[in-house]
Design an enzyme around this catalytic site. Structure first.
Site, PDB file in Angstrom:
ATOM      1  N   HIS A  87     -15.685  -0.723   4.984  1.00 45.28           N
ATOM      2  CA  HIS A  87     -15.119  -1.254   6.226  1.00 45.28           C
ATOM      3  C   HIS A  87     -16.093  -1.019   7.392  1.00 45.28           C
ATOM      4  O   HIS A  87     -16.405  -1.939   8.159  1.00 45.28           O
ATOM      5  CB  HIS A  87     -13.793  -0.563   6.560  1.00 45.28           C
ATOM      6  CG  HIS A  87     -12.592  -1.097   5.849  1.00 45.28           C
ATOM      7  ND1 HIS A  87     -12.272  -0.708   4.564  1.00 45.28           N
ATOM      8  CD2 HIS A  87     -11.622  -1.966   6.244  1.00 45.28           C
ATOM      9  CE1 HIS A  87     -11.148  -1.321   4.211  1.00 45.28           C
ATOM     10  NE2 HIS A  87     -10.734  -2.084   5.199  1.00 45.28           N
ATOM     11  N   TRP A  90       0.859  -1.194   0.000  1.00 45.47           N
ATOM     12  CA  TRP A  90       0.000   0.000   0.000  1.00 45.47           C
ATOM     13  C   TRP A  90       0.891   1.239   0.000  1.00 45.47           C
ATOM     14  O   TRP A  90       1.839   1.318   0.784  1.00 45.47           O
ATOM     15  CB  TRP A  90      -0.891  -0.007   1.241  1.00 45.47           C
ATOM     16  CG  TRP A  90      -2.025   0.956   1.134  1.00 45.47           C
ATOM     17  CD1 TRP A  90      -1.974   2.296   1.363  1.00 45.47           C
ATOM     18  CD2 TRP A  90      -3.364   0.657   0.743  1.00 45.47           C
ATOM     19  NE1 TRP A  90      -3.204   2.860   1.139  1.00 45.47           N
ATOM     20  CE2 TRP A  90      -4.090   1.872   0.767  1.00 45.47           C
ATOM     21  CE3 TRP A  90      -4.036  -0.520   0.388  1.00 45.47           C
ATOM     22  CZ2 TRP A  90      -5.438   1.950   0.450  1.00 45.47           C
ATOM     23  CZ3 TRP A  90      -5.382  -0.440   0.071  1.00 45.47           C
ATOM     24  CH2 TRP A  90      -6.073   0.768   0.098  1.00 45.47           C
ATOM     25  N   HIS A 119      -8.436  -1.217  13.229  1.00 46.09           N
ATOM     26  CA  HIS A 119      -7.767  -0.650  12.047  1.00 46.09           C
ATOM     27  C   HIS A 119      -8.435   0.653  11.597  1.00 46.09           C
ATOM     28  O   HIS A 119      -7.761   1.586  11.154  1.00 46.09           O
ATOM     29  CB  HIS A 119      -7.792  -1.688  10.927  1.00 46.09           C
ATOM     30  CG  HIS A 119      -7.157  -1.254   9.651  1.00 46.09           C
ATOM     31  ND1 HIS A 119      -5.914  -0.651   9.596  1.00 46.09           N
ATOM     32  CD2 HIS A 119      -7.585  -1.341   8.350  1.00 46.09           C
ATOM     33  CE1 HIS A 119      -5.603  -0.394   8.338  1.00 46.09           C
ATOM     34  NE2 HIS A 119      -6.592  -0.788   7.572  1.00 46.09           N
ATOM     35  N   HIS A 141      -0.615  -5.355   7.349  1.00 45.70           N
ATOM     36  CA  HIS A 141      -1.572  -5.419   6.241  1.00 45.70           C
ATOM     37  C   HIS A 141      -0.914  -5.807   4.918  1.00 45.70           C
ATOM     38  O   HIS A 141      -1.472  -5.589   3.846  1.00 45.70           O
ATOM     39  CB  HIS A 141      -2.293  -4.074   6.100  1.00 45.70           C
ATOM     40  CG  HIS A 141      -3.083  -3.717   7.323  1.00 45.70           C
ATOM     41  ND1 HIS A 141      -4.369  -4.164   7.546  1.00 45.70           N
ATOM     42  CD2 HIS A 141      -2.741  -2.993   8.412  1.00 45.70           C
ATOM     43  CE1 HIS A 141      -4.792  -3.709   8.706  1.00 45.70           C
ATOM     44  NE2 HIS A 141      -3.822  -2.998   9.255  1.00 45.70           N
ATOM     45  N   HIS A 163      -4.215 -10.878   4.499  1.00 44.59           N
ATOM     46  CA  HIS A 163      -4.314 -10.443   5.892  1.00 44.59           C
ATOM     47  C   HIS A 163      -5.758 -10.226   6.307  1.00 44.59           C
ATOM     48  O   HIS A 163      -6.657 -10.161   5.459  1.00 44.59           O
ATOM     49  CB  HIS A 163      -3.528  -9.143   6.104  1.00 44.59           C
ATOM     50  CG  HIS A 163      -4.125  -7.975   5.374  1.00 44.59           C
ATOM     51  ND1 HIS A 163      -3.862  -7.708   4.041  1.00 44.59           N
ATOM     52  CD2 HIS A 163      -4.992  -7.000   5.782  1.00 44.59           C
ATOM     53  CE1 HIS A 163      -4.529  -6.633   3.667  1.00 44.59           C
ATOM     54  NE2 HIS A 163      -5.217  -6.188   4.709  1.00 44.59           N
ATOM     55  N   GLU A 177      -8.558  -9.864   3.398  1.00 45.71           N
ATOM     56  CA  GLU A 177      -8.189  -9.198   2.145  1.00 45.71           C
ATOM     57  C   GLU A 177      -6.973  -9.858   1.485  1.00 45.71           C
ATOM     58  O   GLU A 177      -6.169 -10.523   2.137  1.00 45.71           O
ATOM     59  CB  GLU A 177      -7.897  -7.714   2.407  1.00 45.71           C
ATOM     60  CG  GLU A 177      -9.132  -6.955   2.865  1.00 45.71           C
ATOM     61  CD  GLU A 177      -8.861  -5.538   3.359  1.00 45.71           C
ATOM     62  OE1 GLU A 177      -9.762  -4.699   3.255  1.00 45.71           O
ATOM     63  OE2 GLU A 177      -7.754  -5.289   3.883  1.00 45.71           O
ATOM     64  N   ASP A 196      -8.250  -7.663   8.723  1.00 48.25           N
ATOM     65  CA  ASP A 196      -8.370  -6.376   9.418  1.00 48.25           C
ATOM     66  C   ASP A 196      -9.109  -6.583  10.725  1.00 48.25           C
ATOM     67  O   ASP A 196     -10.168  -7.233  10.757  1.00 48.25           O
ATOM     68  CB  ASP A 196      -9.184  -5.376   8.579  1.00 48.25           C
ATOM     69  CG  ASP A 196      -8.429  -4.837   7.383  1.00 48.25           C
ATOM     70  OD1 ASP A 196      -7.220  -5.104   7.267  1.00 48.25           O
ATOM     71  OD2 ASP A 196      -9.069  -4.167   6.549  1.00 48.25           O
TER      72      ASP A 196
END
Length: 211
Positions: free
Chosen positions: A159, A18, A58, A48, A52, A171, A54
């Protein structure tokens, strides 16, 4: 014999991450020659990276951290469905599939499984899928994307909607080689106290013999 499918992104030093987040790095911090007994590896990573889960913390300062979520959330029957022909996934799309009695739904989207490339855009998951899935009894939603929200989102509406309806998030699973259908899922997070997420080794086992 029932077949196992590894749907985990491999963790490598050249995998995409990311933008702005801590990339994954593995190195040997001490060799067998140096220690006299063993090689010792070291990893540096965001929680992440790759495949992974969440934790609510988060995106919600008052949300549960990863060790507070029952591990049963991440183990059990799961349904893989193919929504790759849709650029936007909403409850109307999900109505095409029989989700009755399904607790874990894994979405195979149009995004190719390429851990070395970070996508600029993702198929859109409409936040209104959350109440629809919750009404079906779903407790976990897995996606083959780095996020259930758009890359540029700051509000993280999907989310929050999933969390509000009691649905946990998995994810970056890899489903390109997995046929739609019923499986047993194991995707256990590490027991990291206070963490907002965790890498997982996600695997599926076919429910039918020789499949």
């Amino acid at each position: 014999m029932k077949k196992w499918h590894d749907i985990t992104q491999p963790l490598t030093n050249n995998m995409a991450h990311w933008p702005g987040d801590t990339p994954f790095s593995f190195s040997i911090s001490a060799t067998k020659e140096q220690t006299g007994s063993a090689n010792v590896g070291k990893i540096v990573t965001s929680v992440h990276m790759g495949t992974h889960v969440d934790a609510p913390f988060h995106f919600d300062n008052n949300g549960k951290t990863i060790e507070q979520i029952p591990i049963s959330t991440y183990v059990g029957p799961a349904l893989v469905i193919d929504v790759s022909r849709f650029s936007s996934i909403n409850s109307t799309v999900l109505e095409e599939f029989n989700l009755g009695g399904i607790k874990r739904v894994l979405l195979r989207t149009s995004l190719p499984n390429n851990p070395s490339y970070f996508p600029k855009e993702l198929p859109y998951l409409d936040p209104e899928i959350a109440p629809y899935l919750a009404a079906k009894g779903v407790i976990l939603l897995g996606v083959d994307m780095p996020s259930v929200d758009p890359i540029t989102s700051k509000s993280l509406d999907t989310h929050h909607a999933l969390h509000h309806h009691g649905i946990h998030i998995l994810e970056n699973i890899m489903l390109d080689e997995v046929e739609p259908g019923n499986y047993e899922l194991i995707a256990l997070p590490l027991r990291i106290i206070g963490a907002d997420g965790s890498p997982v080794r996600a695997i599926l086992r076919s429910m039918e013999e020789n499949s």
